[in-house]
Design an enzyme around this catalytic site. Structure first.
Site, mmCIF file in Angstrom:
data_model
loop_
_atom_site.group_PDB
_atom_site.id
_atom_site.type_symbol
_atom_site.label_atom_id
_atom_site.label_comp_id
_atom_site.label_asym_id
_atom_site.label_seq_id
_atom_site.Cartn_x
_atom_site.Cartn_y
_atom_site.Cartn_z
ATOM 1 N N PRO A 114 -34.241 -0.293 -2.851
ATOM 2 C CA PRO A 114 -35.153 -1.381 -2.473
ATOM 3 C C PRO A 114 -36.166 -1.679 -3.576
ATOM 4 C CG PRO A 114 -35.393 0.513 -0.980
ATOM 5 C CD PRO A 114 -34.348 0.879 -1.984
ATOM 6 N N ARG A 179 -15.327 -11.159 -4.560
ATOM 7 C CA ARG A 179 -14.764 -12.447 -4.145
ATOM 8 C C ARG A 179 -14.866 -13.526 -5.217
ATOM 9 N NH1 ARG A 179 -18.169 -16.029 -2.225
ATOM 10 N NH2 ARG A 179 -16.771 -16.924 -0.694
ATOM 11 N N ASP A 194 -18.947 -22.940 -2.136
ATOM 12 C CA ASP A 194 -19.879 -22.049 -1.467
ATOM 13 C C ASP A 194 -21.326 -22.478 -1.549
ATOM 14 O OD1 ASP A 194 -18.529 -20.064 -0.287
ATOM 15 O OD2 ASP A 194 -18.527 -18.745 -2.021
HETATM 16 N N1 4GY Z 1 -32.711 -2.615 0.437
HETATM 17 N N2 4GY Z 1 -31.296 -2.632 -1.425
HETATM 18 C C1 4GY Z 1 -31.505 -0.687 -0.496
HETATM 19 C C2 4GY Z 1 -31.923 0.388 0.403
HETATM 20 C C3 4GY Z 1 -31.905 2.775 0.843
HETATM 21 C C4 4GY Z 1 -32.098 5.284 -2.026
HETATM 22 C C5 4GY Z 1 -32.073 6.488 0.135
HETATM 23 C C6 4GY Z 1 -31.895 -2.019 -0.435
HETATM 24 O O1 4GY Z 1 -30.577 -1.742 -2.093
HETATM 25 N N3 4GY Z 1 -30.694 -0.569 -1.527
HETATM 26 O O2 4GY Z 1 -32.610 0.155 1.378
HETATM 27 N N4 4GY Z 1 -31.515 1.624 0.083
HETATM 28 C C7 4GY Z 1 -31.708 4.047 0.080
HETATM 29 C C8 4GY Z 1 -32.306 3.991 -1.310
HETATM 30 C C9 4GY Z 1 -32.587 6.467 -1.252
HETATM 31 C C10 4GY Z 1 -32.296 5.180 0.866
#
Ligand code: 4GY
Length: 288
Positions: A114, A179, A194
């Site tokens: 994230p 895709r 798209d």
């Molecule tokens: N949102 N985008 C995401 C995520 C969780 C590493 C454990 C997100 O890409 N990944 O929420 N990943 C993971 C991240 C440790 C939890």
């Protein structure tokens, strides 16, 4: 098929045709502690068919296969204390090094997080140009920082929310990228058409019946006038984008006709807003 590497499709007619077109098979390696989950999601649909046809060579690797201890431990306590566990660096480095040795040096190593750069359709198009990339899926409270700093080449987020691990985000990236690889989606035109390829939200779609529970399909769509249909769809895509995601219009490719329509929309909105504005009383509940 936990480990797709073990069952790469045999070289066939498709590969020769692709080589002829100077179009190598795209290789993707996914590293996870839940290979069954990832493998299952990549078996059906257009991605699964492309794997079977040898257009996509996707291998799913169990992170625990790259541990060296009896208990195949991939996590450990955080230095400095605090809740939860952290994914250890050694198995992830060993996984990428093994993949590089066996399948060639990848063009990119993506870490799903994230804290990464938010994924866009432009990113998907960029990754679709690569010949080989690796996707690392984190779990637990986090991943040892040295993986981000010295192993990953990109840190990518699928949006501002937290899921339990990198597997679902990795699948989003692999699907969005896969895709776009020529030959994965049968109809090239449908990828071209798209939402986002155009930089706009999609227009409304309808199929039979022509009337459902009293709701009719817009007449233009049943008229057979292809030019009118094309124009109507363009206007509806513009209208929706203006209403729901106006910030997308800044980078969309718009011609003079598009701009005229959008200006009429705005005038329409502000004119009707002015006409209905009642400055003497607070807005009534439910009034637009
Ligand atoms: N949102 N985008 C995401 C995520 C969780 C590493 C454990 C997100 O890409 N990944 O929420 N990943 C993971 C991240 C440790 C939890």
């Amino acid at each position: 098929m936990a480990n797709g590497a073990a069952e790469a499709a045999p070289r066939g007619i498709r590969d020769e045709a692709r080589l002829e077109a100077d179009q190598a098979v795209m290789k993707i390696d996914i590293v996870t502690i839940f290979p069954e989950m990832v493998g299952a999601a990549l078996a059906p649909g257009v991605i699964g068919r492309a794997r079977q046809a040898g257009v996509l060579d996707i291998a799913v690797h169990d992170l625990r296969d790259f541990t060296t201890d009896r208990h195949r431990v991939v996590d450990d306590m955080p230095y400095g204390g605090g809740p939860g566990m952290v994914l250890k660096p050694e198995p992830l480095f060993a996984a990428v090094e093994t993949i590089a040795a066996q399948r060639g040096r990848p063009d990119a190593v993506l870490l799903m997080s994230p804290a990464g750069r938010p994924l866009t359709q432009a990113d998907a198009r960029h990754f679709a140009q690569l010949r080989h990339f690796v996707v690392l899926c984190g779990r637990y409270e986090g991943i040892d920082e040295r993986v981000r700093a010295h192993l990953a080449t990109e840190e990518i987020s699928i949006g501002d929310y937290v899921v339990s691990g990198g597997e679902l985000p990795a699948l989003v990236v692999v699907d969005a990228v896969g895709r776009l690889v020529p030959g994965v989606v049968g109809d090239e035109q449908s990828v071209e058409a798209d939402s986002f390829t155009q930089g706009l939200l999609d227009f409304p779609h309808y199929t039979r019946p022509a009337e459902y529970r009293g709701h009719r399909v817009p007449e233009v769509l049943t008229s057979g006038h292809h030019e009118e249909i094309r124009a109507w769809r363009r206007r509806e895509a513009l209208r929706r984008t203006a209403e729901r995601r106006p910030e997308l219009l800044a980078s969309a490719e718009l011609d003079a006709g598009d701009r005229r329509f959008l200006n009429e929309l705005k005038i329409g909105v502000s004119a009707s807003a002015e006409a209905t504005a009642d400055t003497s009383a607070p807005p009534k509940k439910g009034s637009e």
